[in-house]
Design a protein around this motif. Sequence first.
Motif, PDB file in Angstrom:
ATOM      1  N   PHE A 108      17.727  41.590  36.500  1.00 59.52           N
ATOM      2  CA  PHE A 108      17.026  42.013  35.286  1.00 59.52           C
ATOM      3  C   PHE A 108      15.750  41.194  35.076  1.00 59.52           C
ATOM      4  O   PHE A 108      15.768  39.967  35.108  1.00 59.52           O
ATOM      5  CB  PHE A 108      17.937  41.860  34.067  1.00 59.52           C
ATOM      6  CG  PHE A 108      17.293  42.310  32.784  1.00 59.52           C
ATOM      7  CD1 PHE A 108      17.137  43.659  32.510  1.00 59.52           C
ATOM      8  CD2 PHE A 108      16.816  41.380  31.867  1.00 59.52           C
ATOM      9  CE1 PHE A 108      16.536  44.078  31.332  1.00 59.52           C
ATOM     10  CE2 PHE A 108      16.217  41.789  30.688  1.00 59.52           C
ATOM     11  CZ  PHE A 108      16.071  43.147  30.420  1.00 59.52           C
ATOM     12  N   GLY A 109      14.644  41.914  34.889  1.00 59.63           N
ATOM     13  CA  GLY A 109      13.363  41.250  34.670  1.00 59.63           C
ATOM     14  C   GLY A 109      12.602  40.966  35.946  1.00 59.63           C
ATOM     15  O   GLY A 109      11.408  40.648  35.903  1.00 59.63           O
ATOM     16  N   ARG A 110      13.269  41.078  37.089  1.00 62.85           N
ATOM     17  CA  ARG A 110      12.612  40.783  38.367  1.00 62.85           C
ATOM     18  C   ARG A 110      12.267  42.039  39.153  1.00 62.85           C
ATOM     19  O   ARG A 110      11.424  42.001  40.050  1.00 62.85           O
ATOM     20  CB  ARG A 110      13.510  39.892  39.220  1.00 62.85           C
ATOM     21  CG  ARG A 110      13.772  38.515  38.628  1.00 62.85           C
ATOM     22  CD  ARG A 110      14.750  37.748  39.490  1.00 62.85           C
ATOM     23  NE  ARG A 110      14.316  37.734  40.887  1.00 62.85           N
ATOM     24  CZ  ARG A 110      15.149  37.578  41.910  1.00 62.85           C
ATOM     25  NH1 ARG A 110      16.447  37.457  41.700  1.00 62.85           N
ATOM     26  NH2 ARG A 110      14.682  37.560  43.143  1.00 62.85           N
ATOM     27  N   ARG A 112      12.308  46.651  38.915  1.00 69.90           N
ATOM     28  CA  ARG A 112      12.586  47.899  38.202  1.00 69.90           C
ATOM     29  C   ARG A 112      13.282  48.841  39.181  1.00 69.90           C
ATOM     30  O   ARG A 112      12.659  49.371  40.102  1.00 69.90           O
ATOM     31  CB  ARG A 112      11.293  48.522  37.681  1.00 69.90           C
ATOM     32  CG  ARG A 112      11.537  49.732  36.778  1.00 69.90           C
ATOM     33  CD  ARG A 112      10.243  50.340  36.310  1.00 69.90           C
ATOM     34  NE  ARG A 112      10.479  51.553  35.540  1.00 69.90           N
ATOM     35  CZ  ARG A 112       9.545  52.445  35.265  1.00 69.90           C
ATOM     36  NH1 ARG A 112       8.300  52.259  35.693  1.00 69.90           N
ATOM     37  NH2 ARG A 112       9.835  53.521  34.562  1.00 69.90           N
TER      38      ARG A 112
END
Length: 286
Positions: A108-110, A112
Motif C-alpha cells: 500500500f502506497g508503493r 497501484r
Amino acid sequence: MNSVRIITDSGSELSPSEAEGLGVSVLPLRYSIGGTIYRQDVDISSERLLELLAHEKTPAVPMPPAREDIAALLEDVARAGQVALCIHVADGVVPMAEPLRSVVQSLFGRARIEIVDSLAMSYGLKRIVRGAAEVAARGGNLGEVTQAVRAMISHIYTLFYAEDFEHLEGSVDIQPAQAMLASILGVKPLLMLEEGRLLPLEKITPRATPVDKLADFVFEFASVAEMAILLGPREPDFSIEELQLRLTTQYPGLEIPLVHYGPLVAATIGPGATGLFVYEGLQAGW
C-alpha cells in the motif's frame, strides 16, 4: 512499454511465447500431487502435468501461486513504479483473491495494482487477458483497461461436458452418493462456469447425445462473435467432427478452432472433458 502492466496466472493457459508477445506476466499455479506440491511450468511442465492427469489415478489438486512468487512479481511492479492490473482465474475454481489482496495490501502506497476476478478459466481467461493486453497496448490507462475487462467478462461463457462424476469431487457441489448412482446409470454431467463457479447445468442420460446438448447450448445465443471447442488429453466419448460440423453449419463463416486445454481443466473436471467457449462480443463503441 505499455502504461498498464497486465498480470495473470497459468490458469490462462498462455504459452511463454504468447505471454511475451502480449507483454503479460504469468504467476504459476501450484498442484498438489501425492503429497508433493509443484509449481506449473517451474517445477513441472504443463505437458507432464497433463500426462499424469491423463494416465495416473493420483488426483492433482490445484492451488493458488505461492505467496513468495506473488510478492516477487508485485515487488517488481512497485520498484519499477508501474501501474498493474491482475486478472486471475475464477476464485470459485482456485482461491486466488485472498493471497493476491494480502500482497497488494502489503505494498500500500508503493504501487497501484488493481485485482479483477475473471470469473473464467482456460480459454475464457486467455481471451480476457488478451483483450486487456490489446487495450493496454493502445495506450489505455488503468481505468480504461479495467472497464474493458469487466465488459468482456459479462459476455463470455464456458460449458463443459464431463466424462464422469469421479473427477468432479471437490470441484462441484455433488454428493458422493449422487455421483455413484449417476455413474451406475451411465449419466454424464454438463457443467456451466457461472459467476466463477462450476455448476451442474444438466445431466446427460445414455439416450441423449453430447453433440445435441452442446450444440443446443450455443444455439440459444442471439449473437456469437467467437467460439472454440476445448479438448483434453483423452479422446472424448463422442464425435468431435460431428459437433464441429453442426456448429459450422449453424454459423457459416465463423472460425471454430479446436483448442487443447491445460492442467487446470483436466484436474478440476477431468482429462476427458470437452468444453465450449462462447464470446458474444461487445456492442459498438467499446
